[in-house]
Design an enzyme around this catalytic site. Structure first.
Site, short mmCIF file in Angstrom:
data_model
loop_
_atom_site.label_atom_id
_atom_site.label_comp_id
_atom_site.label_asym_id
_atom_site.label_seq_id
_atom_site.Cartn_x
_atom_site.Cartn_y
_atom_site.Cartn_z
CD GLU B 231 -2.29 -1.03 2.97
OE1 GLU B 231 -2.55 0.06 3.49
OE2 GLU B 231 -2.36 -2.11 3.56
CE LYS B 233 5.74 5.40 6.75
NZ LYS B 233 4.91 6.49 7.21
NE ARG B 238 -1.51 2.87 12.12
CZ ARG B 238 -0.66 1.95 12.54
NH1 ARG B 238 0.59 2.27 12.81
NH2 ARG B 238 -1.07 0.69 12.68
NE ARG B 253 2.65 5.51 16.28
CZ ARG B 253 3.59 5.59 17.20
NH1 ARG B 253 3.29 5.45 18.47
NH2 ARG B 253 4.83 5.82 16.86
CD GLU B 281 -1.23 7.81 7.90
OE1 GLU B 281 -1.31 6.66 8.39
OE2 GLU B 281 -0.20 8.49 7.90
CE LYS B 402 8.68 3.22 9.94
NZ LYS B 402 8.11 4.17 10.88
#
Lengths: 344, 538
Positions: B231, B233, B238, B253, B281, B402
């Site tokens: 996906e 980033k 978040r 987060r 996100e 990531k």
């Protein structure tokens, strides 16, 4: 100016000599044997008698050494020079210079706390006092060495119960022997020394200083897989992270320094414990000494000199900072640990 | 309080995580519930509202210590922590009053600290100054720490949960989950935390986030491309959204409840069925993602105006589903959670909630090529997730990676330095870097990290010897040293003299091969504002 700053270091024109020069000169009066004060390459070295063996150990046996016994006045050109105990490490001296109708004293590094492993600091009245300022902030206030050594001992005992070696990092000249002196009545087995600490410790013993029993951490009796879990090992800071450390397996480490008074410094070093023990004067020691010398003019060098200067000026002193290449107090840490790291 | 001080000292006296867990476990095993609750509150880094103004505290310290304000400030700059400065500057009485020592932690917080506000300022000063002189140094430090905010002692939430799990006998994941969200320090909270009956729980309670790690190897080495889901980033915030009991909750987060900052998302969540928890996100979005600087305009306010909402609409782009129909799905494989997510988002049919698209390619090479387009797409790179991965807790390496695009870089000149805080308090570690604009150096970025300890020590020494002027804690230094800086993004900014602001600046390397005149110019930096700019920088 009886003493001026030149790129080589502090210079006395009347007597044509330098004090603790950082570059090679003809005549060097050396306050003590730490590497940021005693450098190689000078033609003639003048220091206290008990500095001789330490200087020869660090700079080589070939140096041209002249002993100046404490309190004895000698002529250098138009200047009268004498050394007086500074209480920093074995043989450490202040330099008193009388010339041009004035008395100047260069303190070198000094402390006021009791230390049976070296000569006690002597107050020398003067007109101008050039003082170190390594710990010139009122946050620095040393606990008594008895309390510190007791907590070092308690840490060692706790590690023994957990079956872990205790590695104590301290400077190999002065601090290590001061700890060994204070451990005399507490240590129930020989304290083990790193190879850089042992010869200096031997010199202390030869000078008649009483120390706890010691042994080399690695000697010809050392076996593979030796058990160090009951031992206290004293090593220079530079040994941290070197392969030499691997033999101790999972150990607990601690660092012994005045910098350990601040928690941030303890955490930055990444050791389990930080013990506050310094061979420099704390804030009260500096202020008290400045007062007792009776000097009206103070020149500050090393470390927090700006702060000390401002504090003194606000109290009516004529005060200035001396800038040198070795202004930063941390320099001493690093110079010391680098040098010792290379030896491991 | 004495026991809590001892716990703090035990935690501070070791770098071993096992020893830390053991110290906490033995504290929790015997502490009263209300003390345990407050201990958890402080150990997890939570802080009370500021009870006293910082300026007042400084003034009191001047009075108690007898040193001038400038000296108190120099000491503070050197120590890097106000409470520690107090404990070092004040001469404490040799014999402390036992009553102050025996009061429990909760007693101290509730009856002393929180009650401080009931007094007039003069009385407050008197009370606090008496604590400083009457308590022994260790306790003075902790009391002042709590008074001024938080207490950080290098204990992660994971370690804390491990210790509570060990003392209560409950599984660690249960403790971690219960520790999430609003933690009201009280005996009831602690008893609920260690309640062996695991059924009852708070509707707002989020799950611990699963965090990806930066990939250090070639993604081709991860295995078959088909076993991994890729996906984009996203460069946003978040968030975890919860729909339970007819209400919506949005958690950041940082475990902050941010529901009211995003009214459009709160409203959109109403179209999700009860018993739903999604991970995604928050992005500023208008026909596509807007730069992070736009999102930032929304983050800085608690209450959002209609105008700002229409200028910067927010969209939640979802990538995971931890709970559906009230069931915890975290143990199910990602592909299965993804299916549930897709049908939930489709059924909700709200423009403010979208799906994070899957970047489908046949091979790793094709994926690597697509990654090159990340910057034009306004994303930070790619996320790689193992198709059958469970939703783990915290940062577990192995199944989520990531894969960020390479940062922008510039060469800039060091012009200011400042002492750090905490463990770097006695070193100059906070640097300001500048680039050329004609004959002037204009500040571009502040950076704190990226040098080795050795380099920091060397630079510290150089700074001390090459200071031009001192402005309080900041020193200006000779323009001599060039550093290569990396950063993630760049935007126009009216606040900075240079007219640009960079995101996440850090030091890549000390360019000792470069002279200050070789550093980049502002024009070169402004070039990077173009979205298709070359990433190599200089």
């Amino acid at each position: 100016m009886v003493i001026e700053t030149r790129k080589e270091g502090l210079y006395c024109k009347a007597g044509d000599f330098y004090i603790d020069p950082v570059r090679p000169v003809a005549r060097a009066v050396v306050t003590h044997a730490h590497s940021d004060h005693a450098r190689s390459g000078n033609e003639m070295y003048y220091a206290s008698p008990r500095s001789e063996a330490l200087l020869r150990k660090r700079l080589g046996n070939q140096i041209d050494f002249y002993a100046l016994p404490f309190g004895e006045q000698v002529r250098f050109g138009d200047a009268v020079v004498s050394l007086h105990p500074a209480g920093h490490v074995l043989g450490s001296a202040q330099v008193r210079v009388q010339a041009e109708g004035e008395v100047w004293v260069v303190s070198g590094d000094y402390k006021r706390d009791a230390d049976p492993t070296c000569e006690s600091f002597e107050v020398v009245p003067c007109d101008t006092f050039i003082t170190e300022a390594t710990f010139a902030l009122p946050i620095y206030h040393w606990p008594s060495i008895d309390a510190v050594v007791e907590s070092i001992h308690a840490w060692w005992m706790a590690n023994r119960i957990r079956g872990r070696a205790s590695v104590l990092f301290c400077y190999s000249l002065g601090k290590a022997q001061r700890v060994l002196g204070a451990l005399q009545d507490l240590a129930d087995r020989p304290v083990l020394l790193h190879g850089a600490v042992a010869p200096l410790t031997q010199i202390y013993r030869e000078e008649g200083i009483q120390l706890a029993p010691t042994d080399l951490a690695v000697n010809d009796r050392t076996r593979r897989g030796q058990d160090y879990s009951q031992d206290l090992i004293i090593a220079p800071p530079g040994a941290n992270g070197t392969p030499w450390m691997r033999r101790f397996g999972k150990c607990s480490s601690a660092f012994c320094s005045g910098w350990m008074q601040v928690r941030g410094n303890r955490r930055r070093r990444g050791h389990d414990r930080g013990f506050v023990l310094s061979d420099h004067a704390d804030w009260e020691g500096l202020i008290r000494t400045i007062k007792e010398t009776g000097a009206r003019r103070i020149l500050a060098t090393h470390g927090q000199s700006d702060i000390l200067v401002r504090y003194l000026r606000e109290r009516g002193y004529e005060a200035d900072a001396i800038r040198s290449r070795f202004d930063s107090a941390r320099q001493e840490d690093d110079a010391e640990s680098k040098e010792e790291g290379a030896k491991t | 309080m004495k026991r809590f001080v001892e716990l703090y000292e035990a935690l501070d006296a070791t770098t071993s995580t096992n020893a830390k867990v053991e110290a906490m476990r033995s504290y929790f095993a015997t502490a009263d519930s209300d003390d345990a609750a407050w201990a958890i509150y402080f150990l997890s880094g939570k802080r009370m509202k500021r009870l006293v103004k910082r300026a007042d505290l400084k003034e009191w310290l001047v009075e108690v210590s007898g040193y001038e304000l400038w000296m108190v400030e120099e000491c503070y700059a050197s120590v890097g922590d106000f409470a520690e400065t107090v404990s070092l500057l004040v001469r404490h009485q040799a014999a402390p009053r036992p009553e102050a020592m025996d009061l429990s932690l909760s007693g101290w917080v509730e009856q002393r600290l929180q009650a401080l506000g009931d007094n007039d300022p003069a009385k407050q000063a008197q009370i606090v100054k008496a604590w400083w002189t009457d308590l022994p140094a260790s306790m003075c430090f902790i009391a002042t720490k709590l008074l001024t905010g938080g207490l950080r002692v290098g204990v992660s939430q994971l370690l804390l949960a491990k210790a509570i799990a060990a003392s209560s006998g409950l599984p660690r994941p249960v403790i971690l989950h219960r520790l999430m969200g609003n933690f009201v320090p009280s005996a009831e909270t602690y008893e609920a935390l260690v309640d062996p009956n695991t059924a009852a729980s708070d509707a707002s309670q989020p799950y611990p986030f699963f965090l990806a790690s930066p990939i250090e190897k070639d993604p081709g080495d991860l295995g078959l491309r088909g076993e991994w889901i890729a996906e984009w980033k996203w460069d946003g915030i978040r968030a975890q959204v919860i729909r339970r009991g007819g209400r919506s909750y949005i958690w950041s987060r940082g475990e902050e409840l941010v529901t009211e900052r995003f009214p459009e998302i709160e409203a959109a969540c109403a179209s999700l069925p009860d018993g739903t928890v999604l991970d995604g996100e928050l992005l500023a979005w208008k026909d596509g993602v807007l730069p992070f600087s736009q999102l930032q305009r929304r983050l800085n306010r608690k209450k959002v105006s209609k105008k700002l909402m229409s200028e910067v609409p927010i969209r939640l782009v979802c990538y995971d589903c931890m709970e559906a129909d009230g069931l915890d799905l975290r143990d199910r494989p990602l592909v299965e959670r993804r299916q549930r997510l897709e049908s939930l988002v489709t059924d909700a049919a709200d423009a403010s909630i979208g799906l994070s698209e899957i970047v489908a390619t046949e091979t790793w090479e094709e994926l690597a090529t697509l990654r090159q387009s990340a910057r034009e797409r306004g994303v930070e790179g790619l996320m790689l997730k193992q198709a059958d991965s469970v939703y783990e807790t915290g940062r577990k390496r192995g199944s989520w990676w990531k894969w960020k695009i390479d940062p922008y870089t510039v060469d800039a000149v060091l012009i200011y330095a400042q002492a750090g805080s905490g463990r770097r308090a006695t070193l100059f570690t906070d640097y300001t870097f500048a680039v050329w604009s004609g004959k002037d150096l204009l500040p571009l970025a502040k950076a704190y990290s990226g040098l080795t300890d050795k380099e920091i020590a060397r630079l510290d020494r150089w700074i001390r010897g090459n200071t031009i002027e001192r402005f309080g804690p900041v020193r200006s230094v000779k323009a001599e040293h060039v550093f290569e800086l990396a950063f993630e993004g760049i935007n126009e900014s009216k606040r900075n003299k240079s007219g640009v602001a960079v995101r996440f600046p850090r030091i890549l390397r000390w360019r000792e091969d470069k002279r200050p005149e070789d550093a980049d110019t502002l024009e070169q930096v402004r070039e990077l504002l173009r979205p298709d700019a070359d990433t190599s920088g200089s």
